[in-house]
Design a protein around this motif. Structure first.
Motif, PDB file in Angstrom:
ATOM      1  N   PRO A  29      45.290  64.102  42.025  1.00  0.00           N
ATOM      2  CA  PRO A  29      44.611  63.256  42.998  1.00  0.00           C
ATOM      3  C   PRO A  29      44.540  63.945  44.352  1.00  0.00           C
ATOM      4  O   PRO A  29      45.514  64.529  44.825  1.00  0.00           O
ATOM      5  CB  PRO A  29      45.481  61.997  43.053  1.00  0.00           C
ATOM      6  N   ALA A 218      48.951  57.961  32.048  1.00  0.00           N
ATOM      7  CA  ALA A 218      49.214  58.437  33.405  1.00  0.00           C
ATOM      8  C   ALA A 218      48.093  59.329  33.929  1.00  0.00           C
ATOM      9  O   ALA A 218      47.801  59.324  35.136  1.00  0.00           O
ATOM     10  CB  ALA A 218      50.545  59.190  33.434  1.00  0.00           C
ATOM     11  N   HIS A 220      45.026  59.006  33.803  1.00  0.00           N
ATOM     12  CA  HIS A 220      43.896  58.268  34.365  1.00  0.00           C
ATOM     13  C   HIS A 220      43.947  58.229  35.894  1.00  0.00           C
ATOM     14  O   HIS A 220      42.916  58.119  36.546  1.00  0.00           O
ATOM     15  CB  HIS A 220      43.871  56.846  33.839  1.00  0.00           C
ATOM     16  N   ARG A 221      45.150  58.309  36.459  1.00  0.00           N
ATOM     17  CA  ARG A 221      45.274  58.202  37.915  1.00  0.00           C
ATOM     18  C   ARG A 221      44.606  59.362  38.630  1.00  0.00           C
ATOM     19  O   ARG A 221      44.257  59.249  39.806  1.00  0.00           O
ATOM     20  CB  ARG A 221      46.757  58.136  38.302  1.00  0.00           C
ATOM     21  N   ARG A 250      44.099  48.456  40.764  1.00  0.00           N
ATOM     22  CA  ARG A 250      45.354  49.213  40.794  1.00  0.00           C
ATOM     23  C   ARG A 250      45.365  50.291  39.715  1.00  0.00           C
ATOM     24  O   ARG A 250      45.969  51.346  39.883  1.00  0.00           O
ATOM     25  CB  ARG A 250      46.524  48.237  40.598  1.00  0.00           C
ATOM     26  N   ARG A 251      44.673  50.030  38.605  1.00  0.00           N
ATOM     27  CA  ARG A 251      44.638  50.985  37.493  1.00  0.00           C
ATOM     28  C   ARG A 251      43.466  51.952  37.579  1.00  0.00           C
ATOM     29  O   ARG A 251      43.139  52.624  36.618  1.00  0.00           O
ATOM     30  CB  ARG A 251      44.613  50.203  36.176  1.00  0.00           C
ATOM     31  N   ASN A 252      42.806  51.974  38.750  1.00  0.00           N
ATOM     32  CA  ASN A 252      41.828  53.015  39.068  1.00  0.00           C
ATOM     33  C   ASN A 252      40.518  52.860  38.313  1.00  0.00           C
ATOM     34  O   ASN A 252      39.795  53.835  38.094  1.00  0.00           O
ATOM     35  CB  ASN A 252      42.403  54.412  38.807  1.00  0.00           C
TER      36      ASN A 252
END
Length: 596
Positions: A29, A218, A220-221, A250-252
């Motif tokens: 990210p 994980a 996916h973030r 929150r889960r993008n």
């Protein structure tokens, strides 16, 4: 060029080359992308755009609706529907990307069979591509935006074969229909091999209760939020809607749709107006400031069919980038890394390439400066034409083509053309030494001209094999004949011959021989339904069916003769059935059949 700018470009080139050397590393990210996720609604619009459904399609044009999936007949059907044509055109004009629904049957790995009764990845790949071409032939002129691939596997498969097949289908769609937007729907978290397949991965499809407990992978973030889509149903209250929207952000997930509707088909309507408007408001982001335009793209690797580009990143918090070729968006990045590869280009062609940055709120920058990029010329020697082109089998509405593989090592695949129009492409690794492909959806008693060409890695195409003349057979007698059923020790068998090119072959099973219970149709009350290779139990009222777990009931399909088996425990006593054909031919019901 200033000295400072030259050093920046050199650093860019060095960084980009490092990424090319290690392309499998997942992006981290970006530190600048700290704002909230701006979301858009993405809706499976599985309702007809006429009557009450016309008003539902009109609501899809509301601000904030990004994607709508059209699904006339669990796929495109065979003829152009004026209602769908008008709905697709109106939604597209309002900025909604309308995708055509195409089932992929998990590539046959779960027993799902194609319309011709086959369960191999090659057969499914052929059917999927024919559905894609049908969608564009029927609705491409109305502004169809791309393809929604449903029933997608979520594991890589042996040596990555499943992911490779889906990647080939995705790349085929983009190469043959420049600017197509694609979504893959496994409905659950996938392995990382699927990260770069499609523009969007639909990674959750389920109830509110299961969504609350679900944890996304994980990795996916690290993605641009606009690469993720969540579908949540059975969310009956406004409080549950609010919580589902909070969880999705929150889960993008950059795309989301929440509905109070429930199984068997939670996508057959839209929520009440208050619910809908509240969802639109929750999805919107207060951030309206776009990032600055990124630097102009720099080609760092050019082949006859691919170009890898890098560029100086945008300031202002880019979460992802879109690449435009000749003004048309053709690809998006996984995350904030300023690097992309464009595939499926023609050799020796000059294009203008630019880049647009998007932040987490969904704001888009102005395009970068466009730069000219010319693909390399192909090598001077095209491959030989495929040999031995023949029709291995023909029927009322299908034909099976076969040929001998071209021996050159650099042949990457074959293209099949029907009456001069592109129909499908078969990767060489999937084709094998004796390629065979089924062609479905043909007209009975009709002659077609088929050609096949080989394509090599540098973009050359061979001379055409053919044209081969293929003539489908002429049906005789009633549309459905020789229908019957037998109760055995462990299984109940149903069989009938369908003499017209139906897209859907149904068996309505009235297990209690009571027309007053189940789904009322053609003199029976159906408690069970077989549809092609799918199996359902009637629930609720009207056309309401729930899938039955287990292998596909379809046993065989040869030249219109279909046979199915279900466990005898589901229909142990004498009962009644009706066979039904629908889709590309006028629908027809058989007489009621007594099964003993």
């Amino acid at each position: 060029m200033s000295r400072r700018h030259g050093r920046g470009r050199a650093r860019l080139l060095a960084a980009a080359l490092a990424l090319v050397v290690a392309p499998l590393a997942m992006p981290a990210p970006a530190a600048a992308t700290t704002g909230g996720v701006g979301q858009r609604l993405a809706v499976p619009a599985y309702f007809y755009p006429g009557g009450d459904g016309a008003a539902l399609w009109q609501r899809l044009t509301a601000q904030g609706t990004g994607i709508a999936v059209a699904n006339p007949f669990s796929g495109p059907g065979k003829t152009r529907d004026p209602g769908y044509a008008a709905a697709i055109a109106a939604a597209g004009a309002a900025g909604v990307t309308v995708l055509g629904y195409v089932p992929t049957g998990y590539l046959g790995t779960t027993g799902r069979a194609t319309r011709l009764g086959e369960t191999t990845p090659a057969a499914w790949s052929a059917q999927v591509q024919q559905d894609i071409e049908t969608w564009y032939r029927l609705y491409g002129g109305d502004g169809l935006g791309g393809v929604f691939f449903d029933e997608v596997q979520n594991v890589c498969g042996p040596d990555g074969a499943y992911a490779r097949t889906y990647r080939a289908l995705d790349e085929h769609t983009r190469a043959w229909h420049r600017g197509a937007f694609t979504v893959i729907n496994p409905g659950i978290g996938t392995e990382r091999c699927y990260a770069d397949i499609g523009d969007v991965i639909l990674t959750f499809e389920g109830t509110y209760e299961s969504y609350v407990e679900w944890e996304p992978p994980a990795w996916h973030r690290a993605l641009d939020p606009r690469r993720l889509w969540h579908l949540v149903h059975a969310t009956g209250t406004l409080e549950r809607l609010d919580e589902a929207m909070r969880l999705s952000e929150r889960r993008n997930a950059g795309y989301v749709y929440v509905t109070p509707d429930v199984l068997a088909n939670p996508w057959d309507s839209l929520p009440p107006e208050e619910y809908w408007q509240r969802q639109l408001a929750a999805a919107a982001s207060p951030d309206r400031v776009p990032p600055r335009a990124p630097g102009a793209p720099l080609p760092i690797r050019v082949t006859p069919t691919e170009v890898t580009l890098a560029w100086l990143p945008a300031t202002g918090g880019a979460a992802g980038y879109d690449v435009l070729v000749d003004g048309v968006r053709v690809a998006g990045t996984l995350g904030a890394e300023p690097l992309a590869t464009i595939r499926g280009l023609d050799p020796g062609r000059r294009h203008q390439v630019s880049v647009v940055a998007r932040d987490r709120a969904g704001n888009a920058s102005a395009p970068s400066r466009a730069v000219p990029v010319t693909t390399a010329r192909p090598d001077p020697r095209p491959p030989a034409a495929p040999a031995g082109l023949r029709a291995a089998d023909t029927g009322v509405a299908h034909a099976r083509l076969a040929w001998t593989a071209v021996p050159e090592r650099d042949v990457v695949g074959y293209e099949v053309h029907l009456d001069g129009a592109r129909l499908l492409a078969l990767p060489a690794w999937l084709a094998g030494a004796e390629p065979e492909v089924p062609i479905s959806g043909l007209e009975p008693g009709t002659t077609y001209a088929v050609t096949v060409v080989a394509r090599d890695a540098s973009g050359n195409t061979s001379p055409a094999a053919g044209p081969l003349t293929v003539t489908t057979t002429v049906p005789t007698g009633d549309p459905i004949t020789d229908e019957g059923g037998t109760i055995g020790a462990t299984a109940v068998t149903y069989a009938a011959t369908f003499n017209l090119p139906f897209d859907f072959h149904h068996v309505f099973v009235d297990t209690d021989s009571d027309a007053a219970t189940g789904f009322a149709t053609a003199g029976v009350g159906a408690d069970l339904l077989i549809e092609n290779g799918w199996f359902y139990r009637h629930t609720g009222t009207g056309w309401s069916w729930t899938p039955v777990d287990g292998p596909s009931p379809l046993v065989s399909s040869v030249d219109g003769r279909y046979a199915w088996e279900i466990p005898v425990a589901l229909a142990p006593a004498p009962h009644r059935v009706v066979f039904h054909g629908a889709g590309s031919s006028p629908e027809y019901y058989s007489p009621v059949v007594d099964v003993h």
